[in-house]
Design an enzyme around this catalytic site. Structure first.
Site, PDB file in Angstrom:
ATOM      1  N   LYS A 179       0.831  -1.208   0.000  1.00 48.85           N
ATOM      2  CA  LYS A 179       0.000   0.000   0.000  1.00 48.85           C
ATOM      3  C   LYS A 179       0.861   1.251   0.000  1.00 48.85           C
ATOM      4  O   LYS A 179       0.529   2.244  -0.655  1.00 48.85           O
ATOM      5  CB  LYS A 179      -0.926  -0.005   1.209  1.00 48.85           C
ATOM      6  CG  LYS A 179      -1.826   1.249   1.315  1.00 48.85           C
ATOM      7  CD  LYS A 179      -2.734   1.420   0.096  1.00 48.85           C
ATOM      8  CE  LYS A 179      -3.519   2.730   0.131  1.00 48.85           C
ATOM      9  NZ  LYS A 179      -4.532   2.777   1.195  1.00 48.85           N
ATOM     10  N   LYS A 247      -0.864  11.510   5.617  1.00 47.25           N
ATOM     11  CA  LYS A 247      -0.520  10.496   6.614  1.00 47.25           C
ATOM     12  C   LYS A 247       0.120   9.280   5.954  1.00 47.25           C
ATOM     13  O   LYS A 247       1.131   8.747   6.435  1.00 47.25           O
ATOM     14  CB  LYS A 247      -1.772  10.093   7.390  1.00 47.25           C
ATOM     15  CG  LYS A 247      -1.583   9.003   8.442  1.00 47.25           C
ATOM     16  CD  LYS A 247      -1.836   7.597   7.910  1.00 47.25           C
ATOM     17  CE  LYS A 247      -3.272   7.392   7.491  1.00 47.25           C
ATOM     18  NZ  LYS A 247      -3.506   5.975   7.057  1.00 47.25           N
TER      19      LYS A 247
END
Length: 308
Positions: A179, A247
């Site tokens: 990811k 983030k």
């Protein structure tokens, strides 16, 4: 086909989690949901789900727990508990159960959570997702899975409801590494498209023609097809919050430091998303990074809506 004997717990009913939980209901699964704020839980109940009182309560009532939360500390709190969460998932699961975390968090934190759960006889899959709100709604997410292959096989029927592509990437933590790779490419592409559109505006080119032309060539990509038409109209309604992209890039750059992998482009892109958040744009779509490039250029790359 859904295993109607399986009851699914879903903790984290945000912009991604709620439609994912709804898709499970549509597929015939019983779903017990919990969220820090109550409105999404009420919506899930209205859709046919059940409300959980806490992460622990959810875990006690289901066969498998799925989490979809913003960041590493949130997952740690919900799964293992702390002073803010006295009723975590770990206190409600029983031996032989599985926790599937679809959040995007640190690979090292994932490994620690998996080890803690494994000590209690509970399996974990890290299964971060990509595809934005549209993919969550349509059940076409890309799901990158770390963990035991047999555990994935046992739960693939659930993931197939939520995603069009489910890929086993390796042991626990490998899903999160994959990811991070995804977010590096997505965010860098967003910035590249933004630069191109602002350049086209500054040079006096027709923005729609530019998008059409380069989408059909070697530059063709998901961002040009799915975001550029909105970007040149100043539409940055979120499919994926910019603050979450920021983030995720922090996770990627931290991992780059840990693994001594150079990330020159990612570091720059991380700073541009930091600027978005600092300028109050964190709840815009991640394609809204174009606004930072526009601020640097002193112009806006927009088409005249009156001409449409």
């Amino acid at each position: 086909m859904a295993d109607t004997e399986t009851t699914v717990g879903f903790v984290g009913l945000g912009i991604m989690g709620l439609p994912m939980a709804k898709n499970l209901l549509d597929a015939g699964y019983d779903v017990v949901g919990y969220n820090r704020s109550s409105d999404p839980v009420d919506e899930l109940v209205e859709y046919g789900g059940q409300a959980g009182d806490s992460p622990r309560d959810v875990a006690e009532r289901v066969d498998v727990v799925i989490t979809c939360l913003p960041d590493s500390p949130d997952v740690e709190k919900v799964v293992l508990g702390n002073e803010e969460e006295a009723n975590p998932v770990v206190d409600g699961v029983s031996e032989g159960m599985t926790v599937v975390d679809t959040s995007t968090i640190s690979p090292t934190v994932t490994e620690e959570l998996a080890a803690e759960l494994n000590d209690r006889g509970v399996s974990m899959l890290d299964a971060p997702i990509s595809g934005g709100e549209e993919g969550a709604i349509e059940g076409t997410l890309s799901i990158m899975v770390g963990g035991d292959a047999e555990v994935l096989d046992d739960h693939r029927h659930l993931l197939d409801v939520m995603g069009a592509t489910v890929t086993h990437c390796g042991p626990n933590g490998a899903g999160q590494v994959t990811k991070a790779c995804n977010q590096i490419v997505v965010a860098t592409t967003n910035v590249a498209v933004s630069e191109a559109l602002v350049f086209a505006e500054k040079a006096g080119a027709d923005l729609e023609a530019v998008v059409d032309a380069i989408s059909g060539g070697a530059a063709g990509c998901w961002t040009l097809d799915n975001r550029a038409p909105s970007m040149i109209r100043g539409d940055f309604d979120p499919g994926f919050f910019a603050e979450y992209q920021y983030k995720d890039l922090r996770i990627a750059t931290d991992a780059g430091e840990a693994f001594e992998s150079p990330m020159p482009a990612t570091e720059l892109v991380h700073e541009l998303y930091k600027s978005m958040v600092a300028n109050g744009m964190g709840r815009d779509d991640n394609s809204g990074v174009m606004q930072v490039v526009e601020l640097l250029a002193g112009t806006e790359a927009r088409i005249d809506s009156a001409d449409e």
